[in-house]
Design a protein around this motif. Structure first.
Motif, short mmCIF file in Angstrom:
data_model
loop_
_atom_site.label_atom_id
_atom_site.label_comp_id
_atom_site.label_asym_id
_atom_site.label_seq_id
_atom_site.Cartn_x
_atom_site.Cartn_y
_atom_site.Cartn_z
N GLU A 1 46.88 37.30 33.74
CA GLU A 1 46.08 37.78 34.97
C GLU A 1 46.79 38.26 36.02
O GLU A 1 46.55 38.77 36.99
N LEU A 2 47.89 37.03 36.77
CA LEU A 2 48.61 37.03 37.61
C LEU A 2 49.29 38.19 37.76
O LEU A 2 50.27 39.30 38.81
N GLN B 1 50.15 46.43 31.10
CA GLN B 1 51.01 45.98 33.00
C GLN B 1 52.47 46.01 32.51
O GLN B 1 52.67 46.70 34.14
N GLN C 1 51.93 37.78 43.95
CA GLN C 1 52.01 36.79 42.51
C GLN C 1 51.92 38.04 41.42
O GLN C 1 52.48 36.98 40.43
N LYS C 2 52.28 39.18 41.23
CA LYS C 2 52.65 39.81 40.43
C LYS C 2 54.13 39.15 39.78
O LYS C 2 54.06 38.85 38.57
N LYS D 1 45.86 33.23 32.43
CA LYS D 1 46.06 33.01 34.08
C LYS D 1 46.98 34.09 35.00
O LYS D 1 47.37 34.39 35.73
N SER E 1 47.81 41.40 39.65
CA SER E 1 47.45 41.86 40.69
C SER E 1 47.98 43.05 41.93
O SER E 1 49.13 42.97 41.37
N GLN E 2 47.22 43.16 42.49
CA GLN E 2 48.26 44.12 43.83
C GLN E 2 49.03 43.33 44.64
O GLN E 2 50.00 44.40 45.15
N ASN E 3 49.12 42.03 44.74
CA ASN E 3 49.98 41.41 45.48
C ASN E 3 51.28 40.96 45.14
O ASN E 3 51.41 41.07 43.50
#
Length: 104
Positions: free
Chosen positions: A5-6, A39, A14-15, A2, A9-11
């Motif tokens: 996956e964060l 990433q 969260q990134k 998870k 994120s576009q946020n």
């Protein structure tokens, strides 16, 4: 997984949380570190300087010798970035790369 996956994120919050969690929870030999490389490369080439800074901070904490060849060229490109903050963080990452591999 998870946390990895964060990082996609576009946020931005969260990134950054995803990168921080990965830095704290993944040991240097964990296979998820290599999932992060794509990433990190995307964020380093982002037009948003905050995403680039988040990636540079994460690299300084997550970096291993195996990751250096995949990331060094993009970090060097950021030395010419228009934002001073990005340039400073790129120098910080290059210094960390040099600590890990004197020949880079």
């Amino acid at each position: 997984i998870k946390a990895v996956e964060l990082t996609a994120s576009q946020n931005l919050v969260q990134k950054k949380a995803g990168y921080l969690c990965c830095a704290l929870c993944l040991n240097p030999t964990h296979e998820f570190r290599f999932m992060l490389i794509n990433q990190l490369q995307r964020d380093l080439s982002s037009s948003n300087h905050l995403e680039s800074c988040a990636a540079l901070c994460a690299i300084s904490k997550l970096l291993t010798n195996d990751m250096i060849p995949a990331l060094i060229s993009q970090v060097i490109k950021l030395l010419k970035h228009e934002k001073e903050l990005v340039r400073k963080k790129a120098v910080m990452v290059l210094q960390r790369m040099h600590q890990l591999d004197k020949g880079c």
